[in-house]
Design an enzyme around this catalytic site. Sequence first.
Site, PDB file in Angstrom:
ATOM      1  N   GLU A  97       0.816  -0.967   0.319  1.00  0.00           N
ATOM      2  CA  GLU A  97      -0.155  -0.501   0.214  1.00  0.00           C
ATOM      3  C   GLU A  97       0.834   1.381   0.241  1.00  0.00           C
ATOM      4  O   GLU A  97       1.306   1.105   0.789  1.00  0.00           O
ATOM      5  CB  GLU A  97      -0.859  -0.097   1.962  1.00  0.00           C
ATOM      6  N   ASP A 101      -3.661   5.512   6.283  1.00  0.00           N
ATOM      7  CA  ASP A 101      -4.243   6.800   7.147  1.00  0.00           C
ATOM      8  C   ASP A 101      -4.415   7.008   8.013  1.00  0.00           C
ATOM      9  O   ASP A 101      -4.349   6.194   9.308  1.00  0.00           O
ATOM     10  CB  ASP A 101      -5.019   8.080   5.699  1.00  0.00           C
ATOM     11  N   PHE A 150      -1.290  16.263   3.519  1.00  0.00           N
ATOM     12  CA  PHE A 150      -1.400  15.739   2.424  1.00  0.00           C
ATOM     13  C   PHE A 150       0.091  15.702   1.877  1.00  0.00           C
ATOM     14  O   PHE A 150       0.281  16.887   0.961  1.00  0.00           O
ATOM     15  CB  PHE A 150      -2.104  16.967   2.089  1.00  0.00           C
ATOM     16  N   ARG A 163       0.399  11.691  -9.004  1.00  0.00           N
ATOM     17  CA  ARG A 163       0.284  10.267  -8.651  1.00  0.00           C
ATOM     18  C   ARG A 163       1.828  10.099  -9.219  1.00  0.00           C
ATOM     19  O   ARG A 163       2.796   8.659  -8.720  1.00  0.00           O
ATOM     20  CB  ARG A 163      -0.271   9.518  -9.310  1.00  0.00           C
TER      21      ARG A 163
HETATM   22  C1  PRP Z   1      -5.795   5.760  -0.059  1.00  0.00           C
HETATM   23  C2  PRP Z   1      -4.446   5.157  -0.068  1.00  0.00           C
HETATM   24  C3  PRP Z   1      -5.144   3.727   0.969  1.00  0.00           C
HETATM   25  C4  PRP Z   1      -6.037   4.312   1.448  1.00  0.00           C
HETATM   26  C5  PRP Z   1      -5.602   5.418   2.854  1.00  0.00           C
HETATM   27  O1  PRP Z   1      -6.598   5.001  -1.510  1.00  0.00           O
HETATM   28  O2  PRP Z   1      -4.244   4.362  -1.284  1.00  0.00           O
HETATM   29  O3  PRP Z   1      -5.790   2.184   0.564  1.00  0.00           O
HETATM   30  O4  PRP Z   1      -6.732   5.929   0.427  1.00  0.00           O
HETATM   31  O5  PRP Z   1      -6.758   5.556   3.900  1.00  0.00           O
HETATM   32  P1  PRP Z   1      -6.848   4.610   5.355  1.00  0.00           P
HETATM   33  O6  PRP Z   1      -6.057   4.216   5.866  1.00  0.00           O
HETATM   34  O7  PRP Z   1      -8.181   6.148   6.414  1.00  0.00           O
HETATM   35  O8  PRP Z   1      -7.697   3.466   5.173  1.00  0.00           O
HETATM   36  P2  PRP Z   1      -7.607   5.892  -1.830  1.00  0.00           P
HETATM   37  O9  PRP Z   1      -9.189   5.698  -1.579  1.00  0.00           O
HETATM   38  O10 PRP Z   1      -7.265   6.916  -1.916  1.00  0.00           O
HETATM   39  O11 PRP Z   1      -7.685   5.648  -2.976  1.00  0.00           O
HETATM   40  P3  PRP Z   1      -6.374   4.804  -4.407  1.00  0.00           P
HETATM   41  O12 PRP Z   1      -5.326   4.521  -4.346  1.00  0.00           O
HETATM   42  O13 PRP Z   1      -6.870   4.976  -5.772  1.00  0.00           O
HETATM   43  O14 PRP Z   1      -6.127   7.167  -4.565  1.00  0.00           O
END
Ligand code: PRP
Length: 174
Positions: A97, A101, A150, A163
Amino acid sequence: MSEHIRVMFSEEEVNERIAGMAAQISEDFNGQEIVAIGILRGGVYFCSELTKRITVPVILDFIEASSYGCGTQSCGEVRITKDLIEDIAGKNVIVIEDIIDTGRTLSLLLKKLAERNPLSLKLCTLLNKPSRRVVEVPVDYNGFQIPDQFVVGYGMDYAQRYRNLPYIGVVEFE
Ligand code: PRP
């Protein structure tokens, strides 16, 4: 409002850390095959850079998930929007990953993957924001611990942009 990207970790710093993580994983798995699961979309660059430095045999696969039913305090479910191709039963699995967060997405996704009976299931993240955690998730391999800022680049976006930056930056608004 326009934004400016300030470098947090340069391309060299990120690559050096990834090489260290790949060496650790290679040592830990000691010749055993692993299934590396990159989480789309954010995990794609980290997954690519990490796995090409791992020296044990690697089966590469991807999964895409989105969490829903999330109010401000709680989050109910994760929907798999693109599933794995591989059967992970009996395999050593590492989930890769870009960032953890709140921990909501990964805690739900790890539960779903555990139901498929892998031999082992580890979590590897490039960035970790522990100060934002709402749900505990076990992080086995952690690239950088960062404050609540951020961040973009290396797969991470701001409104789908940035990205493809080869470094990790902080979004600053002017
Ligand atoms: C982001 C990141 C994780 C998630 C983390 O994905 O890649 O999957 O958020 O956040 P959390 O710990 O609060 O759950 P996002 O939903 O932004 O999708 P992406 O990977 O397509 O950008």
